[in-house]
Structures are given as structure tokens and as C-alpha cells.
Design a protein around this motif. Structure first.
Motif, mmCIF file in Angstrom:
data_model
loop_
_atom_site.group_PDB
_atom_site.id
_atom_site.type_symbol
_atom_site.label_atom_id
_atom_site.label_comp_id
_atom_site.label_asym_id
_atom_site.label_seq_id
_atom_site.Cartn_x
_atom_site.Cartn_y
_atom_site.Cartn_z
ATOM 1 N N SER A 175 0.849 -1.187 0.000
ATOM 2 C CA SER A 175 0.000 0.000 0.000
ATOM 3 C C SER A 175 0.882 1.234 0.000
ATOM 4 N N THR B 98 -3.704 0.120 -2.977
ATOM 5 C CA THR B 98 -3.356 -1.110 -2.274
ATOM 6 C C THR B 98 -3.436 -2.233 -3.291
ATOM 7 N N SER C 17 -4.838 0.694 6.081
ATOM 8 C CA SER C 17 -4.665 1.250 4.745
ATOM 9 C C SER C 17 -3.737 2.457 4.749
#
Length: 258
Positions: free
Chosen positions: A41, A47, A143
Motif C-alpha cells: 500500500s 493497495t 490502509s
């Protein structure tokens, strides 16, 4: 599956590169070889699931197999402002706070700090804290890596309060008082009194081992913070932020609350 965060420039149209410590970890620790897969990511918008083409201790190249939809971030952007604790307690706050879902961390100086602040030493510690946040974010399949701000003075922290939609000031007197306000009450009052926006910015302020003075509490409240307790028990400084963060995420619906 192993996950790594890479700089945006390490992404290309159909491949990625691991360099430095990440390449060393993948090759030496994870024994990565051609054909192995992992997730990368850029901590922002991309990602991907990738498959290794070549691997060494200095460079790992991989092709993108699939772009993934990243949905592991909480709906509320919650920042933990932690008065500098002694020893390695800040490391625990950052590691566990990152795993749970903190958006950012703001270390700051307060009146009853036990440690002696040294700007040169703190700069080195911030480098270590940043590494801990990165590793924890990878382990938790975040994330993004939480932002770690430079150490704030008390005045700088107070001035930053206006930038948030909700600010909770953890104050043990609120926890002991029969009429004290807890996190749930404060959050529900705020939700009922405002048009809840998407991704509200929330600041959770936690004191050091010595807690806060009455003056600090009064200044924070005057600046717009809500004084809250975390129960009738006395929590260690490294526990309070983790508990407060978890309570906030629950109240936001992140853990099945609302």
C-alpha cells in the motif's frame, strides 16, 4: 498475508519495488522468493496484491496481480494527544493505538510530566515511534500509517483544539465525581447537538503519570474541550489513551456500537 507500505514512487503501472529495510525483511526474515505473494500500500489511495519477480536483501521487485479495495480505516479520524510519559510507554501507546485505529498521535508537554524534555533526544525517539507505527499498521492491515506529529508545547496543543470537531480531555476528577461526564455521554451529547459530518476529526487528550493540574483542565475546557472520565478506576497513562480510543470507536459504530 504479509503487508508492506511503500512510497508512492515505488509503485509503477504494473509493478512495485521494495527497498531498504522492507527488502531486507522480505528476503532475510520472510524468506521471500519468486512467485510469493504479499500486499503493498502507498498509504493513500493504492493497495495491491503482488507476486514477486526477483528478490534480494536490497531490492524486491513484484508485479501487480490485483488492485484491492482498502476499507480497513475507521470512519472517525481520532487523534491521541499523549503527554510525554517516561520510559518506553509511548511506544506501547503508538503500537496499540495504531492497531486499534488511531488516525494520528500528538506527543506534548504538560505541567506534571515525569520525564525531562530534551528536544534532541525526542527527535531520535520520534524516528523510532514512526517505525513502530509503520510496523503496527502493516500487522493490523491498515490502509494508512497514522501521522506522528512533532512534540507540542502545552500552548500549541491548546491552540490546536479549534481544528477538531470534538475534543475530549481525560480528567480523573470526572471519573470520580458522581455527576462526572463519561465518554459515552459526551459523544452522545455532541451527536445530538450537531449535524454529524463524514469522517469527523476527534482529539483525545491524555495526561502523563502525574495527570493534569486544575489550571490545565480549565484552559482546555475554555478552549473548547469536553472534560471526561474513563471510569472510577485510576488508569496508567499508557492505558488511558488505548481505552479512550476504543470507547470512541465503539460509539462511532466501528465495533458494533451505534
Amino acid at each position: 498475508m504479509q503487508r508492506y507500505f511503500v512510497a508512492a514512487e515505488q509503485f509503477s503501472d504494473n509493478g512495485i519495488r521494495l527497498v531498504g529495510e522492507d527488502a531486507h525483511h522480505a528476503f532475510r526474515v520472510m524468506r521471500t522468493k519468486p512467485g510469493d505473494k504479499f500486499i503493498v500500500s502507498d498509504g493513500q489511495s493504492r493497495t495491491a496484491l503482488v507476486a514477486v519477480i526477483e528478490a534480494s536483501s536490497t531490492l524486491v521487485t513484484a508485479e501487480i496481480m490485483e488492485m484491492l479495495h482498502a476499507d480497513s480505516e475507521p470512519g472517525w479520524a481520532i487523534t491521541i494527544a499523549q503527554s510525554l510519559p517516561k520510559g518506553d510507554k509511548m511506544e506501547l501507546v503508538i503500537q496499540k493505538g495504531t492497531e486499534i485505529g488511531a488516525y494520528a498521535f500528538v506527543p506534548f508537554q504538560s505541567e506534571r510530566m515525569v520525564v525531562q524534555y530534551d528536544a534532541k533526544k525526542e527527535a531520535k525517539r520520534i524516528d523510532r515511534w514512526s517505525k513502530i507505527a509503520k510496523e503496527a499498521a502493516e500487522q493490523a492491515h491498515r490502509s494508512r500509517i497514522p501521522t506522528l506529529e512533532a512534540v507540542h508545547s502545552w500552548r500549541e496543543l491548546i491552540q490546536s483544539i479549534a481544528a477538531y470537531d470534538l475534543v475530549l480531555f481525560c480528567y480523573e476528577r470526572e471519573g470520580h465525581a458522581a455527576h462526572g461526564r463519561g465518554v459515552r455521554t459526551a459523544v452522545q451529547e455532541w451527536i445530538n447537538s450537531t449535524d454529524l459530518i463524514r469522517a469527523p476529526k476527534v482529539l483525545l487528550i491524555v495526561g502523563s503519570e502525574g495527570g493534569f493540574t486544575d489550571r490545565e483542565a480549565a484552559e482546555a475546557e475554555a478552549a473548547g474541550a469536553v472534560l471526561v472520565g474513563l471510569g472510577r478506576r485510576i488508569l496508567r497513562t499508557e492505558t488511558a489513551g488505548i481505552v479512550g480510543l476504543t470507547c470512541l470507536l465503539y460509539e462511532s459504530g466501528e465495533m458494533g456500537g451505534a
